[in-house]
Design a protein around this motif. Structure first.
Motif, short mmCIF file in Angstrom:
data_model
loop_
_atom_site.label_atom_id
_atom_site.label_comp_id
_atom_site.label_asym_id
_atom_site.label_seq_id
_atom_site.Cartn_x
_atom_site.Cartn_y
_atom_site.Cartn_z
N LEU A 169 8.94 -2.03 42.11
CA LEU A 169 10.14 -1.88 42.90
C LEU A 169 11.32 -2.55 42.22
O LEU A 169 11.18 -3.51 41.47
CB LEU A 169 9.93 -2.50 44.29
N ARG A 170 12.54 -2.00 42.51
CA ARG A 170 13.76 -2.50 41.89
C ARG A 170 13.95 -4.00 42.15
O ARG A 170 14.24 -4.78 41.24
CB ARG A 170 14.94 -1.69 42.46
N GLY A 171 13.74 -4.43 43.42
CA GLY A 171 13.91 -5.83 43.75
C GLY A 171 12.91 -6.72 43.03
O GLY A 171 13.24 -7.84 42.60
N GLU A 172 11.68 -6.24 42.87
CA GLU A 172 10.65 -7.02 42.17
C GLU A 172 11.01 -7.21 40.70
O GLU A 172 10.82 -8.29 40.13
CB GLU A 172 9.30 -6.32 42.30
N ARG A 173 11.55 -6.16 40.08
CA ARG A 173 11.99 -6.25 38.68
C ARG A 173 13.06 -7.33 38.54
O ARG A 173 13.02 -8.17 37.64
CB ARG A 173 12.54 -4.91 38.20
N PHE A 174 14.04 -7.29 39.43
CA PHE A 174 15.14 -8.25 39.35
C PHE A 174 14.67 -9.68 39.61
O PHE A 174 15.16 -10.63 38.99
CB PHE A 174 16.24 -7.87 40.34
N ASN A 175 13.71 -9.85 40.53
CA ASN A 175 13.20 -11.18 40.81
C ASN A 175 12.50 -11.77 39.58
O ASN A 175 12.63 -12.96 39.28
CB ASN A 175 12.24 -11.15 41.99
N LYS A 176 11.73 -10.93 38.88
CA LYS A 176 11.05 -11.40 37.67
C LYS A 176 12.07 -11.80 36.60
O LYS A 176 11.91 -12.83 35.93
CB LYS A 176 10.13 -10.31 37.11
N ALA A 177 13.10 -10.98 36.44
CA ALA A 177 14.14 -11.30 35.46
C ALA A 177 14.85 -12.60 35.83
O ALA A 177 15.11 -13.45 34.96
CB ALA A 177 15.14 -10.15 35.37
N ASP A 178 15.16 -12.76 37.10
CA ASP A 178 15.84 -13.98 37.55
C ASP A 178 15.01 -15.22 37.27
O ASP A 178 15.53 -16.27 36.89
CB ASP A 178 16.13 -13.89 39.05
N ARG A 179 13.70 -15.11 37.47
CA ARG A 179 12.81 -16.27 37.26
C ARG A 179 12.85 -16.70 35.80
O ARG A 179 12.92 -17.90 35.49
CB ARG A 179 11.39 -15.90 37.69
N VAL A 180 12.78 -15.72 34.88
CA VAL A 180 12.83 -16.03 33.45
C VAL A 180 14.15 -16.71 33.10
O VAL A 180 14.19 -17.70 32.35
CB VAL A 180 12.65 -14.75 32.61
N ILE A 181 15.23 -16.16 33.64
CA ILE A 181 16.56 -16.71 33.34
C ILE A 181 16.70 -18.14 33.85
O ILE A 181 17.18 -19.03 33.14
CB ILE A 181 17.65 -15.83 33.97
N ARG A 182 16.27 -18.38 35.08
CA ARG A 182 16.40 -19.72 35.67
C ARG A 182 15.61 -20.76 34.88
O ARG A 182 16.10 -21.85 34.60
CB ARG A 182 15.95 -19.71 37.13
N ILE A 183 14.37 -20.42 34.52
CA ILE A 183 13.53 -21.35 33.77
C ILE A 183 14.17 -21.66 32.42
O ILE A 183 14.25 -22.82 32.00
CB ILE A 183 12.11 -20.78 33.59
N GLY A 184 14.64 -20.62 31.73
CA GLY A 184 15.29 -20.83 30.43
C GLY A 184 16.58 -21.62 30.55
O GLY A 184 16.87 -22.48 29.71
N PHE A 185 17.34 -21.35 31.60
CA PHE A 185 18.63 -22.01 31.79
C PHE A 185 18.45 -23.52 31.97
O PHE A 185 19.08 -24.33 31.27
CB PHE A 185 19.32 -21.41 33.02
N TRP A 186 17.58 -23.92 32.89
CA TRP A 186 17.40 -25.34 33.17
C TRP A 186 16.61 -26.05 32.08
O TRP A 186 16.84 -27.24 31.81
CB TRP A 186 16.74 -25.53 34.54
#
Length: 299
Positions: A2-19
């Motif tokens: 699902l579209r929302g699931e794809r975005f949630n996975k991408a967000d998780r990667v970004i947040r972990i890398g950011f912090w």
């Protein structure tokens, strides 16, 4: 997926890398300054550049996930490739900065013996960044996201940089002071390579370059296996962020009704969506299979 699931996975990667980059930046700047290591301090500046790059990617992903509208009927996914271009420029700029700093240190010929904390910071960075690279590549590859893949390559660049930093600061810690700037200079060329590769890949996607031939062949075989399709006449595809937009030309019997051919085309599209979760749209053109025809195109 699902579209929302794809975005949630991408967000998780970004947040972990950011912090992670925020913490590493602070640790390496402090360890380089108080541990008297120019290589580790330069590594900290590099993490600051990554911090900015990931910030740009967060903005790009937010814009790229906006649904299509009248002005952007194919969506806003291209902004991810544009973000990856900006990340590649940050990577290349970091390489220039590291090379300049190393050359300046060698030219001046003044080497300080680093403290153990600088050695530990370089070693810890290798482990953390390689783990982030593998995680980001796995998720970015499954989503087909150019922005996430660019960030993954940036993590690998940091791991490679820190290996050379560890060799340099370790050698300097043991008494060979010149190893610190030499290691930093060698690392800059690895950084250039990753930056150029990321730039070329992202530019290819912005120019609507074809994806991997294996993907096209798999989609073509799937479409050709649907009953009523005589053959796949042509297939093209292009990237739009995390998705592929596919153009298919299918040969079908000429006596088939419009409704029947439409139903077959719908089944082809449905099967492609079921088997390829990174395909965002499929546009199908139908040709009669028993007579030659000329494709009209100006490109």
């Amino acid at each position: 997926m699902l579209r929302g699931e794809r975005f949630n996975k991408a967000d998780r990667v970004i947040r972990i890398g950011f912090w992670s980059n925020a913490v590493l930046m602070a640790v390496k700047l402090a360890a380089g300054h108080y541990g008297h290591s120019g290589a580790v301090f330069a590594d900290g500046i590099e993490s600051a550049c990554d911090f900015i790059a990931i910030g740009l990617t967060i903005i790009a992903l937010k814009v790229g996930r906006k649904p299509c509208d009248e002005d952007h009927p194919y969506g806003h996914g291209k902004v991810e490739s544009l973000s990856a271009i900006l990340v590649s420029l940050v990577i290349c700029g970091t390489g220039v900065w590291v090379l300049y700093g190393a050359a300046s240190t060698v030219r001046e010929g003044s080497y300080e013996a680093p403290a153990l904390i600088a050695v530990v910071a370089a070693a810890a960075t290798i482990v953390i960044k390689e783990s982030l690279y593998r995680y980001s590549m796995r998720v970015g590859g499954s989503l087909g996201s150019p922005a996430l893949l660019a960030i993954a390559k940036d993590h690998r660049k940091d791991a490679v940089t820190s290996i050379a930093t560890l060799i340099g600061v370790g050698g300097a810690y043991l008494g060979v002071g010149i190893m610190d700037p030499i290691a930093a200079g060698v690392t800059s060329f690895f950084i250039f390579h990753i930056g150029v590769h990321t730039f070329r890949t992202s530019a290819h996607e912005l120019m609507d370059g074809q994806p991997e031939q294996e993907v096209l062949d798999a989609i073509s075989r799937l479409a050709g296996s649907v009953e009523g399709v005589d053959q796949v006449h042509e297939i093209r595809a292009r990237h739009s962020g995390q998705y592929l937009i596919v153009d298919l030309k299918l040969d079908m019997p000429p006596d088939m009704t419009v409704k029947h051919s439409h139903d077959i085309a719908t089944e082809v599209k449905k099967r492609i969506f079921d088997h390829f979760n990174n395909v965002g749209d499929v546009m199908i053109h139908i040709n009669p299979s028993d007579e030659p025809h000329e494709d009209l195109i100006r490109l």
